[in-house]
Design an enzyme around this catalytic site. Sequence first.
Site, PDB file in Angstrom:
ATOM      1  N   ASN A 189     108.684 -47.720 -14.598  1.00  0.00           N
ATOM      2  CA  ASN A 189     108.209 -48.120 -15.922  1.00  0.00           C
ATOM      3  C   ASN A 189     109.298 -48.933 -16.589  1.00  0.00           C
ATOM      4  O   ASN A 189     110.471 -48.737 -16.281  1.00  0.00           O
ATOM      5  CB  ASN A 189     107.951 -46.888 -16.780  1.00  0.00           C
ATOM      6  CG  ASN A 189     106.629 -46.233 -16.478  1.00  0.00           C
ATOM      7  OD1 ASN A 189     105.849 -46.742 -15.694  1.00  0.00           O
ATOM      8  ND2 ASN A 189     106.398 -45.102 -17.086  1.00  0.00           N
ATOM      9  N   LYS A 247      98.897 -33.263 -25.846  1.00  0.00           N
ATOM     10  CA  LYS A 247     100.126 -32.740 -25.224  1.00  0.00           C
ATOM     11  C   LYS A 247     100.538 -31.411 -25.856  1.00  0.00           C
ATOM     12  O   LYS A 247     101.488 -30.776 -25.406  1.00  0.00           O
ATOM     13  CB  LYS A 247     101.262 -33.752 -25.399  1.00  0.00           C
ATOM     14  CG  LYS A 247     100.974 -35.114 -24.796  1.00  0.00           C
ATOM     15  CD  LYS A 247     101.765 -35.359 -23.552  1.00  0.00           C
ATOM     16  CE  LYS A 247     101.435 -36.731 -22.998  1.00  0.00           C
ATOM     17  NZ  LYS A 247     102.126 -37.004 -21.746  1.00  0.00           N
TER      18      LYS A 247
HETATM   19  O1  C5P Z   1     101.028 -39.856 -21.712  1.00  0.00           O
HETATM   20  P1  C5P Z   1     102.179 -40.692 -22.092  1.00  0.00           P
HETATM   21  O2  C5P Z   1     103.022 -41.125 -20.948  1.00  0.00           O
HETATM   22  O3  C5P Z   1     101.899 -41.859 -22.987  1.00  0.00           O
HETATM   23  O4  C5P Z   1     103.060 -39.692 -23.017  1.00  0.00           O
HETATM   24  C1  C5P Z   1     104.304 -40.015 -23.445  1.00  0.00           C
HETATM   25  C2  C5P Z   1     105.121 -38.775 -23.685  1.00  0.00           C
HETATM   26  O5  C5P Z   1     104.939 -37.831 -22.636  1.00  0.00           O
HETATM   27  C3  C5P Z   1     106.590 -39.067 -23.672  1.00  0.00           C
HETATM   28  O6  C5P Z   1     107.230 -38.135 -24.515  1.00  0.00           O
HETATM   29  C4  C5P Z   1     106.976 -38.872 -22.224  1.00  0.00           C
HETATM   30  O7  C5P Z   1     108.357 -38.609 -22.059  1.00  0.00           O
HETATM   31  C5  C5P Z   1     106.103 -37.701 -21.829  1.00  0.00           C
HETATM   32  N1  C5P Z   1     105.698 -37.694 -20.425  1.00  0.00           N
HETATM   33  C6  C5P Z   1     106.167 -36.714 -19.580  1.00  0.00           C
HETATM   34  N2  C5P Z   1     105.749 -36.651 -18.280  1.00  0.00           N
HETATM   35  C7  C5P Z   1     104.859 -37.547 -17.808  1.00  0.00           C
HETATM   36  C8  C5P Z   1     104.367 -38.555 -18.650  1.00  0.00           C
HETATM   37  C9  C5P Z   1     104.813 -38.602 -19.948  1.00  0.00           C
HETATM   38  O8  C5P Z   1     107.003 -35.898 -20.023  1.00  0.00           O
HETATM   39  N3  C5P Z   1     104.484 -37.468 -16.549  1.00  0.00           N
END
Ligand code: C5P
Length: 404
Positions: free
Chosen positions: A212, A345
């Site tokens: 990413n 979340k």
């Molecule tokens: O779902 P998304 O990636 O947009 O969510 C972002 C948040 O979730 C951030 O805080 C990111 O660090 C966390 N995240 C995570 N593990 C993942 C994907 C996102 O901890 N596999």
Amino acid sequence: MATAELAGKHLVLGMTGGIACYKIAELTRLLTKAGATVQVVMTEAATQFITPVTMQALSGRPVYTSQWDARVPNNMAHIDLSREADAIVIAPASTDFLAKLAHGMADDLLSTLCVARDCPLLVVPAMNRQMWQNPATQRNVTQLRADGIDVLGPDSGPQACGEVGDGRMLEAAATYEAIASFFSPKILSGRRVLLTAGPTFEPLDPVRGITNRSSGKMGFALARAAQQAGAEVHLVAGPVALETPWGVFREDVQTAQHMHDAVMRSVADADIFIGVAAVADWRVDHASEHKIKKTAERALPTFTFVENPDILAAVAKLPHPPFAVGFAAESGDLEVHGEEKRVRKNVPLLIGNLGPLTFGLDDNEVIMFEAGGATKLPRADKQTLARALIVEIAKRLPDTSLIR
Ligand code: C5P
């Protein structure tokens, strides 16, 4: 990284004799650039290593070297100089000067100034490793700490004398960070903060992978701000090209699974978890052990993806979760998706990056989503924003007694 923590602070910078005096030229530049006033006072020995003229030019103020300086009308430099100061910083602090301080001696301007002070005193030792290890020096350092004096460093590594070991002075940038940290309000004192930052890297084969876009700057800025606020900070970092903030414990990982495992190993001790990392949502099912060959005959490779663990959601699901904070970067409609993501979340606070995606830039603008509604924070550089976010997080923490 000089930022605004020291703006308006008045420091007496006391220099004693040692080769590390050359580092003080750079330290003075960092302090003045951050908006601090720096009044240099040098012992006679310090003037053998770097001239008062150099220090005057860098600090923009006349340098004091003697108790008998005729420029001070009342001849009370030893009193007047510390009365204006927010702190006295002795850098470099020689073996001899530490001994003098430990015994309250006052036989030159700088030592008299220290004994007569009514402000905090910070010392930054610099000496040969044997001098540092000498039981007398260690006794003196223990005494200085017991007297409420902050001892910054020393560092370890090659020394001017050719030997290697403990005793060298912290680099100028690290000294700056330690001084900035000293002045930050300790709103997270006694708290343990676990953060993730940067991207993750998911291999396709030994040389290729998917990742990413994330510079890690926001996560590192938050780690630094949390450390300066008095927290014990553990930073789990994906592959980034950033220096570890001073005083922060850093663990490097590559993949989302590694990041997940590192977080799960440490989360039980954390009071706050901040998931800033841009974690890859997917990885290939089976990464190739060997480099995938590109040949004329071979068809284009195809990959099957599987989902990575959601680290933030996993933390939030723990029976006794720390105060968990998420981040969100969206390419559009953040104001709609932000709150929805926070609820999904199951975290009390989610920080959304507003506006165009700001990868690698120093500025950012964020919006905080929480049960009560959404609040924007003004656009600022990432370090200023990180400090503001740490204040916001600290305000929302339950009582320590209720956390664990
Ligand atoms: O779902 P998304 O990636 O947009 O969510 C972002 C948040 O979730 C951030 O805080 C990111 O660090 C966390 N995240 C995570 N593990 C993942 C994907 C996102 O901890 N596999």
